[in-house]
Design a protein around this motif. Sequence first.
Motif, mmCIF file in Angstrom:
data_model
loop_
_atom_site.group_PDB
_atom_site.id
_atom_site.type_symbol
_atom_site.label_atom_id
_atom_site.label_comp_id
_atom_site.label_asym_id
_atom_site.label_seq_id
_atom_site.Cartn_x
_atom_site.Cartn_y
_atom_site.Cartn_z
ATOM 1 N N LEU B 103 0.835 -1.199 0.000
ATOM 2 C CA LEU B 103 0.000 0.000 0.000
ATOM 3 C C LEU B 103 0.872 1.253 0.000
ATOM 4 O O LEU B 103 0.612 2.213 -0.727
ATOM 5 C CB LEU B 103 -0.919 -0.010 1.221
ATOM 6 N N THR B 469 -4.986 4.903 -8.069
ATOM 7 C CA THR B 469 -4.303 3.965 -7.170
ATOM 8 C C THR B 469 -4.525 4.353 -5.708
ATOM 9 O O THR B 469 -4.837 3.506 -4.877
ATOM 10 C CB THR B 469 -2.797 3.925 -7.472
ATOM 11 N N CYS B 473 -6.467 2.381 -2.706
ATOM 12 C CA CYS B 473 -5.855 2.134 -1.394
ATOM 13 C C CYS B 473 -6.798 2.553 -0.274
ATOM 14 O O CYS B 473 -7.012 1.804 0.685
ATOM 15 C CB CYS B 473 -4.558 2.927 -1.240
ATOM 16 N N CYS B 477 -8.512 0.130 2.497
ATOM 17 C CA CYS B 477 -8.322 0.265 3.948
ATOM 18 C C CYS B 477 -9.666 0.374 4.651
ATOM 19 O O CYS B 477 -9.911 -0.283 5.669
ATOM 20 C CB CYS B 477 -7.469 1.487 4.265
#
Lengths: 170, 495
Positions: B103, B469, B473, B477
């Motif tokens: 990540l 991207t 992420c 999460c």
Amino acid sequence: MREVFFMIFSIFTVLAALGVVVSRHAIFSAFSLVLAFFGLAILYLLWGTSFVSMLQILIYTGAIVVLFVFVVMLLDLKKEETLDSAKTGPLVMAGLSVWFFSLLILRALNRATYFKSTNVEAASDIKSISTLLFSKYLWGFEILSVFLLALIVSACVLARAEYMERKADQ
Amino acid sequence: MNTLVTQFFFPLSPVLSIVGGAVLLTVLEFFPEARLQRVKASVAASATLLSIVFTLLLWATGSFEISSEVVETSGWLLEFKRTYRLDVFTLALYFGVGLFSTLAIFLVHFHFQHRKGPQEIYLLLLFVISGMQFLVSANSLIILFLALELMSLPTYVLVATHRRDPKSCEASLKYFLFGAFASVLFVLGAAFLYASYGTLHLGLLAERIQVYLSYENSPFELLVFTYGGLTLLMIAGGFKIGLAPFHMWVPDTYEGAPSAVTGFMGSAIKLAGFALFVRLLWGIFIPVSSHWVPVLNTLAIISMFVGNLAALAQTNLKRIFAYSSVAHAGYLMLCVTAVAPFGPNFEALYYYLITYGLMFLGVFAVIELLETRYQSSELHELSGMGFTHPILGVCLSILVLSGAGIPPTAGFLAKYFVFLEAVKAGHTFQVVLAVISSLIGAFYYLRVLVYLYMRENKREGIPLLRAPTVFVCIVFCALSMLYLAAVPSSLTFGP
């Protein structure tokens, strides 16, 4: 006899190390460092590890401190850049911690008979050191190679960042 | 040959894939063209993904014993197997490190797409990751030290990537000075233990401490050196994880570092720091647990209150979450000290570490987006973002609620497990204090929500950058917070 020499040179080493910290001029600090490293080398010699002692002199005194001295010379320290007055507060703190710590150590070393019973393998010559390095401590040795590569790259990044940016600007 | 593969290369494959990626990147650095940055990022990301795959493979095959043929040869391979510890904990930590690093690589890529920076950033990241993996698999004090240094030194450079920015330099210098001091203390502590027990091997140290200290009157100097070594190692570890009162560097470093790097430090490096504590305290110092448990418990309580109270006064998002990470270190430490009488519970600690790390990374991904757009990470930049960027707003709310430990999220369960362990260990008073401090902490987490949904948007028409991207992420999460809360057993593992 060896104990006497050991005491003398350990006191010498500690005094030299103190000299590194309390000197007001950088060049005095660097030369105290040389003395401290020499003292350490003699201590190693008294322990019977002549190879480590030689390495200590070659690497630390020969290479590292000389680099320090070069850098200090190149920086061209003016009068005002030396530490003009040592602050009392930190000195008192440092003195207290040294006092406390040496009490701890001295009290422990008073009955130092214990240490003779622990079997620490003595590696004094190149052959036994390299045997240990490539058998017992092999994994650490391999990690050290990655570590050194990482250090070289880190140093390059820090030193070259400016240069690369300038190149990008053009 | 076959022995070499099954006993050396396969157990080492998660580490080898990272180091291999680093070597490949070192070669790629000969081509400094900016357009190759994408290639370098994908090399780094595939190295970490490969490492995760190998970790799962090792998990599936699951045999961690030293095979008899290796014992018979008793050459370097046996010595290697003795210093390289592979068990379920190591694999779990490999997985955590791999997840956070992947990540973080995406975040770092986004960060340097929009700013100038050194080319070697991914190389340094891979070195840090390999250092963490060496750390979590170390079975000897000397390996622990080397790995700690390998993890820390490139991080100092990562923090200082923006050399023109005085804040970045200050952050790096502070981190470097504190980190170097901690390393010195670590070496001294290790030397004390070596002087008194004659070995650096963690397993042997554990046996010898158990034996020597169970005598009626152990030699006084042995006690001094054992407890002195223990204290020094704990202080060094405390610096690394930012436990109060060793947390002075945390807010400045976390604020001055690039947000992507801060996300990486707060999640992955904290995971590795706690792995160090677990290896030392649960691994070798269990026989003397009555000495370190009260001390660390007190430090844990101090951390929670210092972190939560100081975060109340902050208006900068990065500083808020830096202080909150100090508080979280306190909660985690409460779990580390819960050793008696049922023995330590790694799963509660691991669950907390993973949920906290994902929360931290997600929040810093949002901060990264804000900072890239508005050049500031003040709290008011969030004003009204819940309406202008609905998905991002919902994700950030979930993450923040998880950080505060409010029920529908994994953060609540993580705190619950940790408090349960502490109560089982008889630390009820500390748990009461911890609950009070998390109530105080809830205030500043909720303030983020207030800004998200109840403040006027002054930035009408200046949307955040499109960054697929980073967006993925953040969503990952946030969703994992809900998933882990729904299926907490997904992070448990057999003995």
